[in-house]
Design a protein around this motif. Sequence first.
Motif, PDB file in Angstrom:
ATOM      1  N   GLY A 180       0.803  -1.144   0.252  1.00  0.00           N
ATOM      2  CA  GLY A 180      -0.012  -0.023   0.027  1.00  0.00           C
ATOM      3  C   GLY A 180       0.771   1.113  -0.015  1.00  0.00           C
ATOM      4  O   GLY A 180       0.372   2.315   0.524  1.00  0.00           O
ATOM      5  N   TYR A 181       1.968   1.183  -0.459  1.00  0.00           N
ATOM      6  CA  TYR A 181       2.977   2.315  -0.455  1.00  0.00           C
ATOM      7  C   TYR A 181       2.763   3.278  -1.429  1.00  0.00           C
ATOM      8  O   TYR A 181       3.249   4.429  -1.582  1.00  0.00           O
ATOM      9  N   ALA A 182       2.156   2.905  -2.532  1.00  0.00           N
ATOM     10  CA  ALA A 182       1.881   3.841  -3.779  1.00  0.00           C
ATOM     11  C   ALA A 182       0.612   3.624  -4.301  1.00  0.00           C
ATOM     12  O   ALA A 182       0.201   2.414  -4.471  1.00  0.00           O
ATOM     13  N   THR A 183       0.049   4.607  -5.123  1.00  0.00           N
ATOM     14  CA  THR A 183      -1.203   4.280  -5.827  1.00  0.00           C
ATOM     15  C   THR A 183      -0.866   5.026  -7.216  1.00  0.00           C
ATOM     16  O   THR A 183      -0.106   6.033  -7.473  1.00  0.00           O
ATOM     17  N   ARG A 184      -1.610   4.340  -8.169  1.00  0.00           N
ATOM     18  CA  ARG A 184      -1.453   5.056  -9.647  1.00  0.00           C
ATOM     19  C   ARG A 184      -2.909   5.133 -10.000  1.00  0.00           C
ATOM     20  O   ARG A 184      -3.358   4.018 -10.236  1.00  0.00           O
ATOM     21  N   THR A 185      -3.424   6.206 -10.199  1.00  0.00           N
ATOM     22  CA  THR A 185      -5.019   6.182 -10.569  1.00  0.00           C
ATOM     23  C   THR A 185      -5.086   6.595 -12.088  1.00  0.00           C
ATOM     24  O   THR A 185      -4.334   7.880 -12.251  1.00  0.00           O
TER      25      THR A 185
END
Length: 134
Positions: free
Chosen positions: A73-78
Motif C-alpha cells: 500500500g505504499y503507492a497508488t497510480r490512478t
Amino acid sequence: LANGSVEDDTVKSNEMKKVGVALFFHEHVVSIIKMVLPQGDCWYDLIDSMPAPKNNSDLGKSGGGEVQTNQGGYATRTRCKDVDSLRATLKWYGCSKMSESDCSYIDSNFWDDMLCDFDPRVFQAFAWTESDSK
C-alpha cells in the motif's frame, strides 16, 4: 497526424506533447503524468507515492479511474482515461485530504489573499512539458 506525431515531424502540437505536474498539497506531493496514445487520445495518471491507508480503499474503480497499488500500500497510480475523469479524481483527492476543521474554515471564510499562508485550499504546482527541439 499519424501515430501521435506531426507528418513533417518538425514540431508537435501542444496536445501531443508529454506533460508532467507535481502538486504540493497539505504537506504531500503527488504527480500527474499525461500520456498521449498513438491514436491521439490522452490518459492521465495521478501518482501518490505515500497515500494515507484509508484513501487506497476509498477510490475503487469509480469515475473511469483504475487504481493500482503494491501489496504494501505504499503507492497508488490512478489512471484517468479522459479529462472529465481527471477532474473528478482531483476533486475527490483534494476533498479527501481536508479535515473537518479545514472544511469548517472553508465554509466560514471567503478567500483572502492576505491569509493564503493559512488557508487549507492553497497548493503549489510545478509543470513540465516536452520541448519543441528534437
